[in-house]
Scaffold this active site. Sequence first.
Site, PDB file in Angstrom:
ATOM      1  N   ILE A  60       0.648  -1.128   0.046  1.00 50.43           N
ATOM      2  CA  ILE A  60       0.202   0.114  -0.261  1.00 50.43           C
ATOM      3  C   ILE A  60       0.829   1.319   0.025  1.00 50.43           C
ATOM      4  CG2 ILE A  60      -0.205   0.246   2.533  1.00 50.43           C
ATOM      5  CD1 ILE A  60      -3.218   0.936   2.108  1.00 50.43           C
ATOM      6  N   TYR A  61       2.149   1.174   0.259  1.00 50.25           N
ATOM      7  CA  TYR A  61       3.013   2.324   0.319  1.00 50.25           C
ATOM      8  C   TYR A  61       2.977   3.036  -0.942  1.00 50.25           C
ATOM      9  CZ  TYR A  61       4.558   0.991   5.019  1.00 50.25           C
ATOM     10  OH  TYR A  61       4.480   0.286   6.348  1.00 50.25           O
ATOM     11  N   SER A  62       2.604   4.129  -1.172  1.00 52.90           N
ATOM     12  CA  SER A  62       2.635   5.055  -2.405  1.00 52.90           C
ATOM     13  C   SER A  62       1.992   4.154  -3.619  1.00 52.90           C
ATOM     14  CB  SER A  62       4.090   5.487  -2.523  1.00 52.90           C
ATOM     15  OG  SER A  62       4.435   6.347  -1.544  1.00 52.90           O
ATOM     16  N   ASP A  63       1.044   3.490  -3.293  1.00 51.70           N
ATOM     17  CA  ASP A  63       0.233   2.713  -4.332  1.00 51.70           C
ATOM     18  C   ASP A  63       0.979   1.993  -4.897  1.00 51.70           C
ATOM     19  OD1 ASP A  63      -2.175   2.039  -5.952  1.00 51.70           O
ATOM     20  OD2 ASP A  63      -1.561   3.572  -7.431  1.00 51.70           O
ATOM     21  N   GLY A  64       2.221   1.249  -4.149  1.00 48.30           N
ATOM     22  CA  GLY A  64       2.848   0.314  -4.771  1.00 48.30           C
ATOM     23  C   GLY A  64       4.268   0.430  -5.317  1.00 48.30           C
TER      24      GLY A  64
END
Length: 323
Positions: A60-64
Site C-alpha cells: 500500500i505504500y505510495s500505491d505500490g
Amino acid sequence: MEYVKLGSTGLDVSRICLGCMSYGVPERGSHPWTLPEDAARPLIRRAVEAGINFFDTANIYSDGTSEEIVGRALADFARRDEIVIATKLNGRMRPGPNAAGLSRKAVLTEIDNSLRRLGTDYVDLYQIHRWDTATPIEETMEALHDVVKAGKARYIGASSMYAWQFAKAQYTAERHGWTRFVSMQNHLNLLYREEEREMLPLCADQGVGVIPWSPLARGRLTRDWGADSARSETDEFGKTLYGEADRPIVEAVAEIAGERGVSRAQVALAWIASRPGVTAPIVGAGKPVHVDDAVAALSLTLTAAEVDRLERPYTPRPVAGFA
C-alpha cells in the site's frame, strides 16, 4: 553492523531495518512527503553499504511504487541472497470488492502483485499489515501457509494487533500444522510503550522476533517539541498517535543527547534497540544522516540512570496504531 537471528528462526538480519515507507511517487497514494526514486536510491545504497540487509515496505505504500523503487534499487546495489526483503498486505489497493483485507483471494493475489513490483521470485518476510475482522483467521493462515509452501515467501509475520489476536493466529496455525508467524511489527517507542504489557512478553515467550515501527515516533523524538516537518504537517495518521503529555520525554531525550554529544535520534534508537526482545527497529531515512544515526545508535549504551530519566515521565495511554 551487528546481525542477529529473527526470533527463533535461522535468518540473519541486521540490528537496523530500513523502513521504506518514505520512498515512493509523491503523487501516488496518501503520502505526499515521500521521496521519488532519484532521491531514494542513494539512501538505500547508503544503507546497504553500512551493512543493513533488512528492508521493509508494503504493497500500500505510495500505491505500490515503494515496492517498485526498493526492488530496483536492491537489484542494483546488493546480492539477492544476502538481502532480507519484507513487505506487507491488507490495505486497499484499488476500488471495488476483494481489493483489500486478508481473504484467501486477497493473499494469493497480492503476493503475486508484490513480487512483480519488487522484481523478485520471493520475499523473505510476508506480513499481515493489520488484523482483518471480516475474514476468519483460519482462512488467512492457510493462505499464508500456501504462499510459503509455494516458495513465494520464506517466513510470515504480523503487525499491530491485540496480543489475544496474535495468540489466536499462532494457535490456529499450530493446530492445523500451518506456518506460524516468526515476527511482530508493532508500535513501540519512548512515547508509546503499551506493547510492554502483553505483546512483548508474549513474543519473548514464543520466540517471536520484534521489529518495531516508528521507533522515533514519526520524528517527534528527534526535534524540539512543537517543531514541524514536511511529513508531520500532512501525516494525518501520525497526528492521532502522540500528544502534549509526551513533551517531558522529548525534552529528556534532548537533554541526554546534549550531555552525550550525540544526536537525539541516537538516544531514542539506543533505548529501543536495548529493549528485551527487540530484534531490529524499523528506521525511516530521508537523509544520509538518518542512516548514519541509526547505525551509530547500536554503539551507544545508555546508563541505568539515563534510561530512568527517559522512562520515568511516561504515562499510560489508550491503545493506538492499530488503524
